[in-house]
Scaffold this motif. Sequence first.
Motif, PDB file in Angstrom:
ATOM      1  N   UNK A   1       0.825  -1.212   0.000  1.00  0.00           N
ATOM      2  CA  UNK A   1       0.000   0.000   0.000  1.00  0.00           C
ATOM      3  C   UNK A   1       0.863   1.268   0.000  1.00  0.00           C
ATOM      4  N   UNK A   2       2.167   1.111   0.030  1.00  0.00           N
ATOM      5  CA  UNK A   2       3.052   2.258   0.007  1.00  0.00           C
ATOM      6  C   UNK A   2       3.441   2.788   1.369  1.00  0.00           C
ATOM      7  N   UNK A   3       3.184   2.018   2.431  1.00  0.00           N
ATOM      8  CA  UNK A   3       3.538   2.449   3.783  1.00  0.00           C
ATOM      9  C   UNK A   3       5.008   2.113   4.074  1.00  0.00           C
ATOM     10  N   UNK A   4       5.612   2.898   4.948  1.00  0.00           N
ATOM     11  CA  UNK A   4       6.963   2.628   5.438  1.00  0.00           C
ATOM     12  C   UNK A   4       6.825   1.844   6.741  1.00  0.00           C
ATOM     13  N   UNK A   5       7.349   0.614   6.766  1.00  0.00           N
ATOM     14  CA  UNK A   5       7.107  -0.305   7.882  1.00  0.00           C
ATOM     15  C   UNK A   5       8.328  -0.419   8.783  1.00  0.00           C
ATOM     16  N   UNK A   6       8.092  -0.284  10.084  1.00  0.00           N
ATOM     17  CA  UNK A   6       9.082  -0.609  11.111  1.00  0.00           C
ATOM     18  C   UNK A   6       8.466  -1.663  12.021  1.00  0.00           C
ATOM     19  N   UNK A   7       9.305  -2.432  12.676  1.00  0.00           N
ATOM     20  CA  UNK A   7       8.754  -3.433  13.586  1.00  0.00           C
ATOM     21  C   UNK A   7       9.679  -3.607  14.786  1.00  0.00           C
ATOM     22  N   UNK A   8       9.076  -4.115  15.864  1.00  0.00           N
ATOM     23  CA  UNK A   8       9.849  -4.470  17.061  1.00  0.00           C
ATOM     24  C   UNK A   8       9.383  -5.831  17.534  1.00  0.00           C
TER      25      UNK A   8
ATOM     26  N   UNK B   1      13.884  -2.934  11.275  1.00  0.00           N
ATOM     27  CA  UNK B   1      13.819  -3.428  12.644  1.00  0.00           C
ATOM     28  C   UNK B   1      14.187  -2.324  13.622  1.00  0.00           C
ATOM     29  N   UNK B   2      13.363  -2.126  14.644  1.00  0.00           N
ATOM     30  CA  UNK B   2      13.659  -1.173  15.717  1.00  0.00           C
ATOM     31  C   UNK B   2      14.354  -1.904  16.856  1.00  0.00           C
ATOM     32  N   UNK B   3      15.296  -1.243  17.483  1.00  0.00           N
ATOM     33  CA  UNK B   3      16.038  -1.860  18.577  1.00  0.00           C
ATOM     34  C   UNK B   3      15.252  -1.871  19.884  1.00  0.00           C
ATOM     35  N   UNK B   4      14.204  -1.053  19.961  1.00  0.00           N
ATOM     36  CA  UNK B   4      13.404  -0.997  21.180  1.00  0.00           C
ATOM     37  C   UNK B   4      11.979  -0.613  20.839  1.00  0.00           C
ATOM     38  N   UNK B   5      11.065  -0.924  21.746  1.00  0.00           N
ATOM     39  CA  UNK B   5       9.681  -0.506  21.580  1.00  0.00           C
ATOM     40  C   UNK B   5       9.580   1.009  21.577  1.00  0.00           C
ATOM     41  N   UNK B   6      10.384   1.637  22.425  1.00  0.00           N
ATOM     42  CA  UNK B   6      10.364   3.108  22.512  1.00  0.00           C
ATOM     43  C   UNK B   6      10.717   3.741  21.167  1.00  0.00           C
ATOM     44  N   UNK B   7      11.712   3.190  20.488  1.00  0.00           N
ATOM     45  CA  UNK B   7      12.100   3.715  19.182  1.00  0.00           C
ATOM     46  C   UNK B   7      10.937   3.633  18.199  1.00  0.00           C
ATOM     47  N   UNK B   8      10.236   2.506  18.199  1.00  0.00           N
ATOM     48  CA  UNK B   8       9.106   2.342  17.289  1.00  0.00           C
ATOM     49  C   UNK B   8       8.006   3.352  17.592  1.00  0.00           C
ATOM     50  N   UNK B   9       7.660   3.499  18.874  1.00  0.00           N
ATOM     51  CA  UNK B   9       6.562   4.393  19.248  1.00  0.00           C
ATOM     52  C   UNK B   9       6.859   5.841  18.892  1.00  0.00           C
ATOM     53  N   UNK B  10       8.112   6.219  18.996  1.00  0.00           N
ATOM     54  CA  UNK B  10       8.478   7.619  18.767  1.00  0.00           C
ATOM     55  C   UNK B  10       8.643   7.956  17.286  1.00  0.00           C
ATOM     56  N   UNK B  11       8.662   6.949  16.418  1.00  0.00           N
ATOM     57  CA  UNK B  11       8.950   7.213  15.005  1.00  0.00           C
ATOM     58  C   UNK B  11       7.827   6.822  14.057  1.00  0.00           C
ATOM     59  N   UNK B  12       6.765   6.158  14.555  1.00  0.00           N
ATOM     60  CA  UNK B  12       5.712   5.665  13.666  1.00  0.00           C
ATOM     61  C   UNK B  12       4.382   6.375  13.916  1.00  0.00           C
ATOM     62  N   UNK B  13       3.657   6.608  12.835  1.00  0.00           N
ATOM     63  CA  UNK B  13       2.372   7.309  12.922  1.00  0.00           C
ATOM     64  C   UNK B  13       1.210   6.374  13.235  1.00  0.00           C
ATOM     65  N   UNK B  14       1.367   5.103  12.920  1.00  0.00           N
ATOM     66  CA  UNK B  14       0.353   4.095  13.228  1.00  0.00           C
ATOM     67  C   UNK B  14       1.048   2.930  13.916  1.00  0.00           C
ATOM     68  N   UNK B  15       0.460   2.438  15.012  1.00  0.00           N
ATOM     69  CA  UNK B  15       1.046   1.342  15.784  1.00  0.00           C
ATOM     70  C   UNK B  15       0.027   0.210  15.864  1.00  0.00           C
TER      71      UNK B  15
END
Length: 399
Positions: free
Chosen positions: A162-169, A182-196
């Motif tokens: 769909x054209x989304x930029x995906x990160x994961x933890x 891949x994010x090194x921590x949950x905090x990194x993911x939460x602070x950088x993603x618009x949808x969780x």
Amino acid sequence: MKVLLLENIHECATAALTDAGFEVETRSGALDEAELITALEGVEMLGIRSKTQVTREVLQARPELRAIGAFCIGTNQVDLDAAAAHGTVVFNAPFSNTRSVVELAMAEIIAMARHLTDKNSALHAGVWDKSAKGAHEVRGRSLGIVGYGNIGSQLSVIAEAFGMHVSYYDVDDKLPLGNARRCDSLEELLETCETVSLHVDGRDGNAGVFGAEQFARMRPRSLFLNLCRGFVVDLEALREHLVSGHIAGAAVDVFPEEPKKAGDPFVSILQGLPNVILTPHVGGSTEEAQYDIGRYVSGKLRDYAHTGATTMSVNVPSVALTQSPGDTRILHLHRNVPGVLARVNTLLSEGGANIDSQQLSTRGEYGYAVTDLAGSLPGDVEQRLRELDETVEVRVITS
């Protein structure tokens, strides 16, 4: 052999087990502990979904229960350790509803991004509100996936299409698919993603893992989804952040307390909030998924009953048995300590048994030996096998 299927398991499971020669009883709703103990009288195989809890007390009260089929992904509703200790084999369907959950997640991400539920409610109320304000494409936006297992990883692939930029933890080191990061921590993911979107399993350590601190770390006006386990999220904290506007929308399919059957009343503190999608635990509830779950798990129960195969069991060692039993097949579940197989074979030799073939698999505390004999099992050998200190369960299948 009698089978009890609860919670509206797809009728293909009933048909498959009936065709395999089992007596099948079905019930539409879940049962509480006392009801379940009563219902399991004379039952050797049980099929459940997510609501019925098979506790240690249930297993102690019904030691004749040979196998449990969880017609879903999760198995936290079954005391797996107690089941293994009582010789009860547990199967689930780890892959069958993956696509259905992923499609719902994508549909809800788009619905929240476009405020479709708000627009729908307004039109039903007779209000024409044609506006682009607050509506966004998902293309180019970031999705953070918490838990990169079967569902999380497939959501990653579909979201990227769909054209989304995906990160994961994930607590485990999982290989990224496509262009996922891949994010090194949950905090990194939460602070950088618009949808969780949460897709963690039902282990005890995940209880309450997502609360006020995690919501506060999320980006302002972000979207949140929970389609995994109800007990993972603090709903009070989610409501506070929705009301404050910090979270712009939420989709929740699972809840800490859920009604036992269709038609029962449902109450949630999230009811009535705008841009909040509430669904009644239907992530895997498509005809396709339920058919495949019914087919898959009933097949596992049938094969275990007929051949002793434990492939893909979640609580005992896995032994794949493609061939049918010969004259006699001995299934021996035992404590995984040195010398058990030697003691089993000594008893067979002393009884004059002729071994055709033998397989042994171990997993944690348990070992599972499958022995095929030419001819019948001699004398009191079965009883002597049961009397071994390491024995958990012995079952004999004859042709």
